[in-house]
Each structure stands twice: as structure tokens, then as C-alpha cells.
Design an enzyme around this catalytic site. Sequence first.
Site, PDB file in Angstrom:
ATOM      1  N   SER A  15       0.840  -1.205   0.000  1.00 45.36           N
ATOM      2  CA  SER A  15       0.000   0.000   0.000  1.00 45.36           C
ATOM      3  C   SER A  15       0.869   1.246   0.000  1.00 45.36           C
ATOM      4  CB  SER A  15      -0.946   0.024   1.215  1.00 45.36           C
ATOM      5  OG  SER A  15      -0.255   0.372   2.396  1.00 45.36           O
ATOM      6  N   SER A 138      11.578   9.910   7.618  1.00 42.61           N
ATOM      7  CA  SER A 138      10.423  10.801   7.737  1.00 42.61           C
ATOM      8  C   SER A 138      10.957  12.175   8.110  1.00 42.61           C
ATOM      9  CB  SER A 138       9.508  10.278   8.852  1.00 42.61           C
ATOM     10  OG  SER A 138       8.504  11.206   9.172  1.00 42.61           O
ATOM     11  N   TYR A 151       7.953   6.835  17.318  1.00 46.05           N
ATOM     12  CA  TYR A 151       8.172   6.966  15.872  1.00 46.05           C
ATOM     13  C   TYR A 151       9.398   7.839  15.596  1.00 46.05           C
ATOM     14  CZ  TYR A 151       6.710   7.748  10.964  1.00 46.05           C
ATOM     15  OH  TYR A 151       6.637   7.807   9.589  1.00 46.05           O
ATOM     16  N   LYS A 155      12.695   6.686  13.690  1.00 45.78           N
ATOM     17  CA  LYS A 155      13.054   7.324  12.406  1.00 45.78           C
ATOM     18  C   LYS A 155      14.354   8.121  12.516  1.00 45.78           C
ATOM     19  CE  LYS A 155       9.588   5.903   9.755  1.00 45.78           C
ATOM     20  NZ  LYS A 155       9.821   4.999   8.607  1.00 45.78           N
ATOM     21  N   THR A 187      -1.696   8.413   2.450  1.00 44.76           N
ATOM     22  CA  THR A 187      -1.675   6.943   2.524  1.00 44.76           C
ATOM     23  C   THR A 187      -2.477   6.529   3.759  1.00 44.76           C
ATOM     24  OG1 THR A 187       0.226   6.759   4.012  1.00 44.76           O
ATOM     25  CG2 THR A 187       0.724   6.986   1.662  1.00 44.76           C
TER      26      THR A 187
HETATM   27  N1  LIG Z   1       2.482   8.780   4.553  1.00 44.37           N
HETATM   28  C1  LIG Z   1       3.213   9.667   5.196  1.00 44.37           C
HETATM   29  O1  LIG Z   1       2.789  10.822   5.411  1.00 44.37           O
HETATM   30  C2  LIG Z   1       4.591   9.305   5.668  1.00 44.37           C
HETATM   31  C3  LIG Z   1       5.397  10.330   6.142  1.00 44.37           C
HETATM   32  C4  LIG Z   1       6.688  10.040   6.571  1.00 44.37           C
HETATM   33  C5  LIG Z   1       7.151   8.742   6.498  1.00 44.37           C
HETATM   34  N2  LIG Z   1       6.338   7.752   6.039  1.00 44.37           N
HETATM   35  C6  LIG Z   1       6.875   6.393   6.002  1.00 44.37           C
HETATM   36  O2  LIG Z   1       6.638   5.835   4.736  1.00 44.37           O
HETATM   37  C7  LIG Z   1       6.635   4.408   4.845  1.00 44.37           C
HETATM   38  C8  LIG Z   1       5.445   3.857   4.095  1.00 44.37           C
HETATM   39  O3  LIG Z   1       4.248   4.243   4.784  1.00 44.37           O
HETATM   40  P1  LIG Z   1       2.915   4.655   4.018  1.00 44.37           P
HETATM   41  O4  LIG Z   1       2.717   6.078   4.270  1.00 44.37           O
HETATM   42  O5  LIG Z   1       2.917   4.164   2.619  1.00 44.37           O
HETATM   43  O6  LIG Z   1       1.846   3.898   4.934  1.00 44.37           O
HETATM   44  P2  LIG Z   1       0.935   2.596   4.670  1.00 44.37           P
HETATM   45  O7  LIG Z   1       0.040   2.815   3.516  1.00 44.37           O
HETATM   46  O8  LIG Z   1       0.352   2.284   5.992  1.00 44.37           O
HETATM   47  O9  LIG Z   1       1.978   1.478   4.263  1.00 44.37           O
HETATM   48  C9  LIG Z   1       2.796   0.841   5.205  1.00 44.37           C
HETATM   49  C10 LIG Z   1       3.391  -0.395   4.560  1.00 44.37           C
HETATM   50  O10 LIG Z   1       4.252  -1.026   5.535  1.00 44.37           O
HETATM   51  C11 LIG Z   1       3.914  -2.408   5.622  1.00 44.37           C
HETATM   52  N3  LIG Z   1       4.077  -2.894   6.988  1.00 44.37           N
HETATM   53  C12 LIG Z   1       3.611  -2.296   8.131  1.00 44.37           C
HETATM   54  N4  LIG Z   1       3.883  -3.078   9.183  1.00 44.37           N
HETATM   55  C13 LIG Z   1       4.537  -4.180   8.713  1.00 44.37           C
HETATM   56  C14 LIG Z   1       5.069  -5.343   9.314  1.00 44.37           C
HETATM   57  N5  LIG Z   1       4.983  -5.553  10.644  1.00 44.37           N
HETATM   58  N6  LIG Z   1       5.672  -6.263   8.521  1.00 44.37           N
HETATM   59  C15 LIG Z   1       5.761  -6.070   7.203  1.00 44.37           C
HETATM   60  N7  LIG Z   1       5.267  -4.998   6.559  1.00 44.37           N
HETATM   61  C16 LIG Z   1       4.666  -4.050   7.308  1.00 44.37           C
HETATM   62  C17 LIG Z   1       2.435  -2.494   5.213  1.00 44.37           C
HETATM   63  O11 LIG Z   1       2.164  -3.745   4.652  1.00 44.37           O
HETATM   64  P3  LIG Z   1       1.216  -4.855   5.344  1.00 44.37           P
HETATM   65  O12 LIG Z   1       0.142  -4.147   6.094  1.00 44.37           O
HETATM   66  O13 LIG Z   1       0.746  -5.646   4.178  1.00 44.37           O
HETATM   67  O14 LIG Z   1       2.139  -5.615   6.208  1.00 44.37           O
HETATM   68  C18 LIG Z   1       2.343  -1.404   4.150  1.00 44.37           C
HETATM   69  O15 LIG Z   1       2.669  -1.916   2.880  1.00 44.37           O
HETATM   70  C19 LIG Z   1       6.649   4.102   6.341  1.00 44.37           C
HETATM   71  O16 LIG Z   1       7.955   3.771   6.753  1.00 44.37           O
HETATM   72  C20 LIG Z   1       6.223   5.422   6.966  1.00 44.37           C
HETATM   73  O17 LIG Z   1       6.721   5.580   8.282  1.00 44.37           O
HETATM   74  C21 LIG Z   1       5.079   8.012   5.625  1.00 44.37           C
END
Ligand SMILES: NC(=O)c1ccc[n+]([C@@H]2O[C@H](COP(=O)([O-])OP(=O)(O)OC[C@H]3O[C@@H](n4cnc5c(N)ncnc54)[C@H](OP(=O)(O)O)[C@@H]3O)[C@@H](O)[C@H]2O)c1
Length: 281
Positions: A15, A138, A151, A155, A187
Site C-alpha cells: 500500500s 520521515s 516513531y 526514524k 496513505t
Molecule cells: N504517509 C506519510 O505521510 C509518511 C510520512 C513520513 C514517512 N512515512 C513512512 O513511509 C513508509 C510507508 O508508509 P505509508 O505512508 O505508505 O503507509 P501505509 O500505507 O500504511 O503502508 C505501510 C506499509 O508497511 C507495511 N508494513 C507495516 N507493518 C509491517 C510489518 N509488521 N511487517 C511487514 N510490513 C509491514 C504495510 O504492509 P502490510 O500491512 O501488508 O504488512 C504497508 O505496505 C513508512 O515507513 C512510513 O513511516 C510516511
Amino acid sequence: MSFKGKTAWITGASSGIGEALAGALLEEGAFVILSGRRVDELKRVSERHGNATLIHPFEAADFAVIDDMAKRALDWRGGIDLLVNNAGISQRSLAVDTKFDVYRRIVDIDLLAPIALTQAVLPSMVERKSGHIAAVSSVAGKVGAPLRTAYCAAKHGVTGYFDALRAEVETAYGIKVTTIFPGSVRTAVAANALNADGTVRGVSDVNIDNGIPADVAAAQILAGLNAGEREIVVAEGVEAGALELRRADPATLFAFTAAEGARLAAARAEGQGPEPAKVNT
Ligand SMILES: NC(=O)c1ccc[n+]([C@@H]2O[C@H](COP(=O)([O-])OP(=O)(O)OC[C@H]3O[C@@H](n4cnc5c(N)ncnc54)[C@H](OP(=O)(O)O)[C@@H]3O)[C@@H](O)[C@H]2O)c1
């Protein structure tokens, strides 16, 4: 450098940012290993792109299987050219309320899992004297924001580990190391964030819902990876400003985040749950 014909491994590909980056890499002609827990979602991503993918599910915090997983990933096409440590979960709880198990879970998934995976892939890259390792940190990997003590700890750890790794492998072995700093990207990250007791929050934040679209973020990330950048910032507005203030005027940033913390503490005293903070990640 394009990743056409190269092999990339993306965690958290089921995702959000990981899914969008997998799509962008596949469109560029890369072969992509898709990891995450939800096999159905990995299959959905894979089916959109034909046979250029390997579905390779994992629980990021199951450290006992990491070496075996890495071996199977390396064997798929004879090596990994790009590893993107993207899987992660966030937090929405004040430190004073948060159980220690929440710290352990978030540090396991967001910090120790990327380290474990990188350590498992690194020897093959050192041997080949090539490769590219990326990690999604992040804005919270450089800025301490309320509701995110676990977090931010994880990070900031990602930022430190990959900076130090770059120092060891960039010139010595020609291995590129890129750290990625998103602000708010649209997301499921806020809905998947943990509460103080470790339950999943289940609802999103207005900042995340109004954030940068995931495919726009992925395009920026891929452009930065292609250019071999050491750091890629995908942020705008107050979050881009916070990164700049952390470097140029930390006292102003600390005053701003302390005001946020005071607002949240006042809401807690009135029995209200955590609200979104202005610096969101
Ligand atoms: N969106 C933002 O605003 C933002 C900002 C700063 C940083 N980030 C970082 O970006 C990265 C991606 O996040 P996203 O925003 O795309 O959120 P997301 O849509 O919630 O995606 C998170 C992904 O991580 C996987 N995941 C979570 N826990 C896991 C586990 N225990 N084992 C294996 N896979 C796991 C999930 O897959 P499954 O559920 O299938 O396991 C999912 O594919 C993260 O590291 C997040 O901290 C996001």
C-alpha cells in the site's frame, strides 16, 4: 541511472508509498520483489504489472526469518540492485500515556527491521562492489514532533544508521545509500498508527488526507534514486519549513513544537484524545 532491467526489493509494497514506488519502478522496466504482510494486497499490486514481480511476504519484526528471506530474494535474479526499506508504522499517543510495548513494536518494525534486512543484503553488494540501499525515514527522522516519541526515536535511528552506513560503503565499495524524508503523504499511515495501548488507531488525520498524493511522492523518490541523491525530501508547507528550522533556527522550532505539546496536554487534561499535530508525519 535508470533501474530498467535491474532488480529492486521494496518492503511495504502492499500500500501507500511502497505500492506507488513499486509501480513507478515497474513502469521504468525494473524487476521488483514485493514484501509486506498482506499477501492479497501484494498479489493485487503484482497483477497490475505481469510477471516482473516476485511476491515475497514477510512480518518485518520476525527477525529469525530475515536471512532466509534475503537469500531467496537474492536468488530470484542473481542479486539485488536496489533495496528500499519502506515498511513502517506510525504512532499517535503522548509519551506519558504510552506503554513500553508500543515503543518496542515501533522500534522493531521501523528501525531494527530495516537494519536486519540491510545487513542481510549488504555482503552481496560489498562483494559485487555495487548496489543501492534506500530507507524511508520521515520528517520525524530529523524533527521531534508531539505524539510520536516512539516513531521519532525509530526514524531518527534510521537517519543515523543509514548516514553511518553511507560513510562506510559509498567510497569504499561504490554502494549508494539514500535516506528519504516524507512529510504528509496521502496513505493509510495515520489510520495504521498505534495508540498508547498498542491498538491500531483506525482513523486518518486531516493532514495526511490532504497530503502529497502517493504517486507524486513516488515519482519524486524515483527521480532522486535515479540521480543517486543521498537524501530525498518529499515535503511541503510547515513540514518542509520544520526541516529547515531544525538546521537553521532550532530554538524557534522547539518553541513551536512545545506550543503544540502544551495544546495536546491541555486537551488531555480535559479528557480529550490526541488530535493531529501541525507537524505531521
Ligand atoms: N504517509 C506519510 O505521510 C509518511 C510520512 C513520513 C514517512 N512515512 C513512512 O513511509 C513508509 C510507508 O508508509 P505509508 O505512508 O505508505 O503507509 P501505509 O500505507 O500504511 O503502508 C505501510 C506499509 O508497511 C507495511 N508494513 C507495516 N507493518 C509491517 C510489518 N509488521 N511487517 C511487514 N510490513 C509491514 C504495510 O504492509 P502490510 O500491512 O501488508 O504488512 C504497508 O505496505 C513508512 O515507513 C512510513 O513511516 C510516511
